[in-house]
Scaffold this active site. Structure first.
Site, mmCIF file in Angstrom:
data_model
loop_
_atom_site.group_PDB
_atom_site.id
_atom_site.type_symbol
_atom_site.label_atom_id
_atom_site.label_comp_id
_atom_site.label_asym_id
_atom_site.label_seq_id
_atom_site.Cartn_x
_atom_site.Cartn_y
_atom_site.Cartn_z
ATOM 1 N N TYR A 102 82.359 -41.429 -10.436
ATOM 2 C CA TYR A 102 83.261 -41.243 -9.282
ATOM 3 C C TYR A 102 84.720 -41.184 -9.755
ATOM 4 O O TYR A 102 85.475 -40.282 -9.361
ATOM 5 C CB TYR A 102 83.031 -42.418 -8.334
HETATM 6 N N1 LIG Z 1 86.645 -45.464 2.572
HETATM 7 C C1 LIG Z 1 87.392 -45.913 1.580
HETATM 8 O O1 LIG Z 1 87.835 -47.060 1.559
HETATM 9 C C2 LIG Z 1 87.752 -44.989 0.448
HETATM 10 C C3 LIG Z 1 88.392 -45.514 -0.682
HETATM 11 C C4 LIG Z 1 88.808 -44.645 -1.673
HETATM 12 C C5 LIG Z 1 88.575 -43.274 -1.543
HETATM 13 N N2 LIG Z 1 87.911 -42.802 -0.458
HETATM 14 C C6 LIG Z 1 87.698 -41.356 -0.357
HETATM 15 O O2 LIG Z 1 87.988 -40.901 0.966
HETATM 16 C C7 LIG Z 1 87.110 -39.824 1.321
HETATM 17 C C8 LIG Z 1 86.326 -40.163 2.566
HETATM 18 O O3 LIG Z 1 85.590 -41.360 2.342
HETATM 19 P P1 LIG Z 1 84.655 -42.043 3.438
HETATM 20 O O4 LIG Z 1 84.588 -43.476 3.068
HETATM 21 O O5 LIG Z 1 85.061 -41.633 4.816
HETATM 22 O O6 LIG Z 1 83.229 -41.361 3.102
HETATM 23 P P2 LIG Z 1 81.853 -41.460 3.908
HETATM 24 O O7 LIG Z 1 80.787 -41.587 2.856
HETATM 25 O O8 LIG Z 1 81.904 -42.520 4.961
HETATM 26 O O9 LIG Z 1 81.765 -40.023 4.614
HETATM 27 C C9 LIG Z 1 81.654 -38.873 3.854
HETATM 28 C C10 LIG Z 1 81.270 -37.663 4.718
HETATM 29 O O10 LIG Z 1 80.992 -36.600 3.815
HETATM 30 C C11 LIG Z 1 79.740 -35.993 4.159
HETATM 31 N N3 LIG Z 1 79.085 -35.476 2.952
HETATM 32 C C12 LIG Z 1 78.531 -36.178 1.924
HETATM 33 N N4 LIG Z 1 77.961 -35.342 1.045
HETATM 34 C C13 LIG Z 1 78.151 -34.075 1.507
HETATM 35 C C14 LIG Z 1 77.776 -32.790 1.051
HETATM 36 N N5 LIG Z 1 77.060 -32.620 -0.083
HETATM 37 N N6 LIG Z 1 78.129 -31.705 1.778
HETATM 38 C C15 LIG Z 1 78.817 -31.849 2.938
HETATM 39 N N7 LIG Z 1 79.192 -33.052 3.425
HETATM 40 C C16 LIG Z 1 78.855 -34.149 2.728
HETATM 41 C C17 LIG Z 1 78.931 -37.127 4.792
HETATM 42 O O11 LIG Z 1 77.870 -36.619 5.610
HETATM 43 C C18 LIG Z 1 79.992 -37.882 5.558
HETATM 44 O O12 LIG Z 1 80.168 -37.359 6.872
HETATM 45 C C19 LIG Z 1 86.237 -39.584 0.075
HETATM 46 O O13 LIG Z 1 86.842 -38.618 -0.754
HETATM 47 C C20 LIG Z 1 86.258 -40.945 -0.620
HETATM 48 O O14 LIG Z 1 85.954 -40.836 -1.982
HETATM 49 C C21 LIG Z 1 87.488 -43.623 0.536
#
Ligand SMILES: NC(=O)c1ccc[n+]([C@@H]2O[C@H](COP(=O)([O-])OP(=O)(O)OC[C@H]3O[C@@H](n4cnc5c(N)ncnc54)[C@H](O)[C@@H]3O)[C@@H](O)[C@H]2O)c1
Length: 251
Positions: free
Chosen positions: A154
């Protein structure tokens, strides 16, 4: 509230979590949003919710791992709305493992859902973003910045995304295109699943957030995405904006 009036926005992973928070914040500012997601059930539900505020918004079902179909996502949106103003590369899936135990499949998942779609969607969007003098918003992570253990696949993809974002900011500034990143912490379904699986680790991370809580996907993260997509941020590019309650302070 019309900071994004009639702007056409693509948000990958927009059916849930941070992506849906961004979509909700943006339609309230007048944007037309196309959410792209693998999950058809949550995608259709979110489409209905967005259309209450922004009737032209839509859900596009796609697996971002299908690299050859990425260009079609941009074409579909531009054919429907006639332009593209903002590309938000938010989706990213990954599996945790120590470096020692990280497999090719782990790398393929992280780069296949995070890095490659970000790269190829940016490439396909460029001609349209040149016309609109648009914006790209990509996603970084504290896991990449700090090198959190068990996050090798990641962290590598996230830092690769930061790399191409800075290159694009340098190459595309002359076209009036801004390229920035958000490094968030937010209470998304992804984080909730992780909190259930590793409650102690979750509490440790939370205790290290100066603001003392996980962010809200719409109010804390979505509002910053609105800012980065709006005229208010037109002189900001190539930056990683930490929207993480102060967890990591860049020096
Ligand atoms: N939530 C956090 O605290 C956090 C921290 C650091 C970085 N991030 C980053 O923020 C972004 C959003 O994170 P999140 O926590 O909302 O993620 P999440 O896992 O809750 O949601 C991700 C979404 O992406 C979709 N998805 C997954 N694989 C897919 C694919 N192959 N094709 C199409 N859609 C797909 C899922 O269905 C989902 O709706 C990401 O880039 C994550 O790495 C989040």
């Amino acid at each position: 509230m019309n900071k994004l009036q009639d702007k056409v926005v693509i948000i990958t992973g927009g059916a849930g979590g941070i992506g849906s928070g961004i979509a909700k914040a943006m339609v309230k500012e007048g944007a037309i949003v196309a959410i792209v997601d693998l999950n058809e059930v949550t995608g259709k539900t979110m489409e209905k919710e967005l259309q209450v505020v922004s009737p032209k918004s839509m859900f596009l079902q796609a697996n971002l791992m299908d690299r050859e179909n990425l260009g079609q996502i941009i074409n579909t949106v531009v054919e429907k709305y006639g332009k593209l103003d903002v590309l938000v590369n938010n989706a990213h899936a990954s599996k945790q493992a120590t470096l020692e135990e990280t497999t090719q499949a782990d790398l393929d998942l992280s780069f296949g859902t995070g890095f490659y779609p970000t790269f190829y969607l940016m490439q396909a969007a460029l001609p349209h973003l040149k016309e609109s003098k648009g914006n790209v918003i990509n996603f970084a992570s504290g896991a990449g910045l700090a090198g959190h253990e068990t996050q090798g696949a990641y962290a590598a993809a996230k830092e690769a995304i930061r790399g191409i974002s800075r290159v694009a900011a340098n190459e595309w500034g002359r076209f009036g295109i801004n390229v920035n990143l958000i490094s968030p912490i937010a209470n998304s379904p992804g984080v909730q699943a992780w909190a259930k699986a590793q409650p102690e680790y979750y509490e440790t991370v939370k205790s290290k957030i100066p603001m003392g809580r996980f962010g809200d996907v719409e109010e804390d993260i979505g509002r910053v995405a609105v800012f980065l997509a709006s005229e208010d941020s037109r002189y900001i590019t190539g930056q990683t904006i930490m929207v993480d309650g102060g967890s990591i302070m860049l020096r």
